[in-house]
Design an enzyme around this catalytic site. Structure first.
Site, PDB file in Angstrom:
ATOM      1  CE  LYS A  49      34.987 -16.982  13.737  1.00 24.35           C
ATOM      2  NZ  LYS A  49      36.022 -16.251  13.040  1.00 24.35           N
ATOM      3  CB  ILE A  50      27.763 -14.003  11.424  1.00 20.60           C
ATOM      4  CG1 ILE A  50      27.774 -12.481  11.621  1.00 20.60           C
ATOM      5  CG2 ILE A  50      26.364 -14.460  11.036  1.00 20.60           C
ATOM      6  CD1 ILE A  50      27.456 -11.713  10.372  1.00 20.60           C
ATOM      7  CG  LEU A  51      27.468 -18.479  15.799  1.00 16.40           C
ATOM      8  CD1 LEU A  51      26.699 -18.837  17.053  1.00 16.40           C
ATOM      9  CD2 LEU A  51      28.807 -19.200  15.755  1.00 16.40           C
TER      10      LEU A  51
ATOM     11  CG  ASN B 249      24.020 -11.381  20.459  1.00 15.07           C
ATOM     12  OD1 ASN B 249      25.079 -11.351  21.086  1.00 15.07           O
ATOM     13  ND2 ASN B 249      23.763 -10.524  19.477  1.00 15.07           N
TER      14      ASN B 249
ATOM     15  CG  ASN C 211      27.234  -8.077  28.657  1.00 12.43           C
ATOM     16  OD1 ASN C 211      26.213  -7.784  29.277  1.00 12.43           O
ATOM     17  ND2 ASN C 211      27.774  -7.276  27.758  1.00 12.43           N
TER      18      ASN C 211
ATOM     19  N   GLY D 156      34.555  -9.152  27.963  1.00  8.16           N
ATOM     20  CA  GLY D 156      33.834 -10.116  28.803  1.00  8.16           C
ATOM     21  C   GLY D 156      33.127  -9.529  30.008  1.00  8.16           C
TER      22      GLY D 156
ATOM     23  CG  HIS E  46      23.042  -5.476  18.893  1.00  5.16           C
ATOM     24  ND1 HIS E  46      24.293  -5.611  18.317  1.00  5.16           N
ATOM     25  CD2 HIS E  46      22.497  -4.355  18.357  1.00  5.16           C
ATOM     26  CE1 HIS E  46      24.483  -4.615  17.461  1.00  5.16           C
ATOM     27  NE2 HIS E  46      23.416  -3.840  17.469  1.00  5.16           N
TER      28      HIS E  46
END
Ligand code: GAR
Length: 210
Positions: free
Chosen positions: A89-91, A105, A16, A14, A107
């Site tokens: 997790k991929i939504l 997001n 970010n 956490g 990355h």
């Protein structure tokens, strides 16, 4: 100007999230975090202080069940912006479609290069001369969606992946909160998958100085 209501999704450390919390506490940033949602009850990011709801959704749930719970929480919170910050997790389209152009997001690579995990090791092994981080809208694919901003750094051959990761994380902590600020100021829009920044020169200047 009304306050932008932000929900942050995390899975771990956490850092970010913390950088976004700090930015939202500034007077000139019309944004407030109203909720932090995690799929991991041990996520150290959940220890962050702030006047927001902290919600844990059991990671063991079947994907559909997990997402129904997530959707229900989001419907109650009604965020203007959902920030994925190390949310691993991929939504599925079920969530993405309902919150179209509202999920972003961070990355740790210059997308579309090095999507997924172990980004820094793969960048070093590939011998790329530059890496960095990307802030992007989230679509149904892994680390996919229209790019909002990127910060690049030169790679030195002797760098370890740990060193590169530390360097890029510091950049993430600067650019991600700044992008949240621009959303709050309604300076970011998206048309036909292209992202428009109201004052692009100013953002480029900010990025140059990171
Ligand atoms: C960050 O480096 C972020 O870019 C990465 O996870 C880390 C989370 O750190 N995200 C991804 O790899 C998404 N595909 P944090 O929990 O300290 O913010």
């Amino acid at each position: 100007m009304g306050m932008l209501k932000v929900v942050v999704l995390i899975s771990g450390r956490g850092s970010n999230l913390k950088a976004i919390i700090d930015k939202c506490s500034k007077k000139d940033v019309p944004a407030k975090i109203i909720g932090v949602i995690s799929n991991n009850s041990n996520a150290s990011g959940l220890k962050s202080n702030g006047k927001f709801k902290k919600i844990i959704i059991n990671n063991e749930l079947h994907k559909k069940e997990f997402e129904i719970k997530l959707q229900n929480h989001l419907k109650v919170l009604k965020p203007d912006l959902i920030c994925l910050a190390g949310f691993m997790k991929i939504l599925s389209p079920f969530i993405i479609k309902r919150w179209k152009n509202k999920i972003i997001n961070v990355h740790p690579s210059l997308l579309p290069a090095f999507k997924g995990l172990n980004t820094h090791e793969r960048a070093l092994n590939a011998g790329v001369k530059k890496s960095g981080c990307t802030i992007h809208f989230v679509d149904e694919s892994l680390d996919g969606g229209s790019i909002i901003a990127q910060v690049a750094t030169a790679i030195n051959k002797k760098m370890t992946s740990n060193e590169l990761s530390k360097k890029i994380l510091k950049m993430e902590h600067k650019i991600y909160p700044e992008i949240v600020k621009l959303f709050a100021k309604k300076e970011i829009s998206v048309k036909k998958n292209k992202v428009f920044i109201k004052d692009e020169k100013k953002l480029n200047f900010f990025i140059k100085n990171i």
